[in-house]
Design an enzyme around this catalytic site. Structure first.
Site, short mmCIF file in Angstrom:
data_model
loop_
_atom_site.label_atom_id
_atom_site.label_comp_id
_atom_site.label_asym_id
_atom_site.label_seq_id
_atom_site.Cartn_x
_atom_site.Cartn_y
_atom_site.Cartn_z
N HIS A 120 44.75 42.25 35.30
CA HIS A 120 43.61 41.62 36.83
C HIS A 120 44.61 42.47 38.12
O HIS A 120 45.43 42.91 37.65
CB HIS A 120 44.11 40.03 36.91
CG HIS A 120 45.89 39.92 36.78
ND1 HIS A 120 46.29 39.91 35.22
CD2 HIS A 120 46.68 39.76 37.81
CE1 HIS A 120 47.88 40.08 35.70
NE2 HIS A 120 48.25 40.24 37.02
N ILE A 121 43.33 42.51 39.06
CA ILE A 121 43.61 43.27 40.15
C ILE A 121 44.32 42.80 40.94
O ILE A 121 43.89 41.19 41.79
CB ILE A 121 42.93 44.08 40.26
CG1 ILE A 121 42.15 45.38 39.67
CG2 ILE A 121 43.28 45.05 42.38
CD1 ILE A 121 41.35 45.10 38.92
#
Ligand SMILES: [Zn+2]
Length: 162
Positions: A120-121
């Site tokens: 995930h960013i």
């Protein structure tokens, strides 16, 4: 990073010390059709509020697929995620008017990743002086309520953009 720019987010202790579930938080939310915190659902990926935020408006962009490595991502996932980052920044600028952002990803436990199995960013809005400001507004009870309100606002904004 300069030490004085590190955010102090004491409510994260609930996450750090809390009981860890065996299931993946991102997969749970992705499968939950009534997710309160998923503010945007794309074709391959989604945008979700971090419920243990480093700052107000801390969002995460993640692929639907439970993959841990960036090289496992398909081009269409990559493309959509980049586009979602762009839209997320645009919306956060409009809604929260931050002075800047920290955007990035942690891969592997050694990097400080809290959830290392599902890539995930992070998109963390920053305000000038927020390192001093955050302790003042800290309090675990305040956060969930403001998250709910913020989630409603963001969902509306994403609907306009998608
Ligand atoms: Zn997952």
């Amino acid at each position: 990073m300069d030490k004085k720019n590190i955010l102090w987010a004491p409510w994260r202790m609930g996450y750090i010390l809390g009981e860890k579930k065996d299931t993946c938080f991102l997969c749970d939310e992705y499968k939950n059709k009534k997710s309160k915190y998923m503010v945007c659902r794309g074709n391959y990926s989604f945008v979700i509020l971090n419920i243990f935020p480093y700052n107000n408006g801390h969002l995460m962009v993640a692929p639907f697929r439970h993959i841990s490595q960036i090289e496992e991502m398909e081009n269409e996932e990559m493309e959509e995620i980049c586009n979602l980052i762009k839209i997320t920044v645009k919306i956060l600028k409009k809604v929260l008017k931050p002075d800047g952002f920290n955007i990035g990803l942690n891969i592997g436990k050694v990097s400080g990743a809290g959830l290392e199995e599902h890539i995930h960013i992070h998109i963390v809005p920053r305000w000038t002086g927020d390192t001093n400001f955050m302790p003042v507004i800290s309090g675990t009870k305040v956060i969930p309520q403001s998250l709910d309100e913020l989630s409603k606002i963001l969902k509306k904004e994403f609907k306009k953009e998608m």
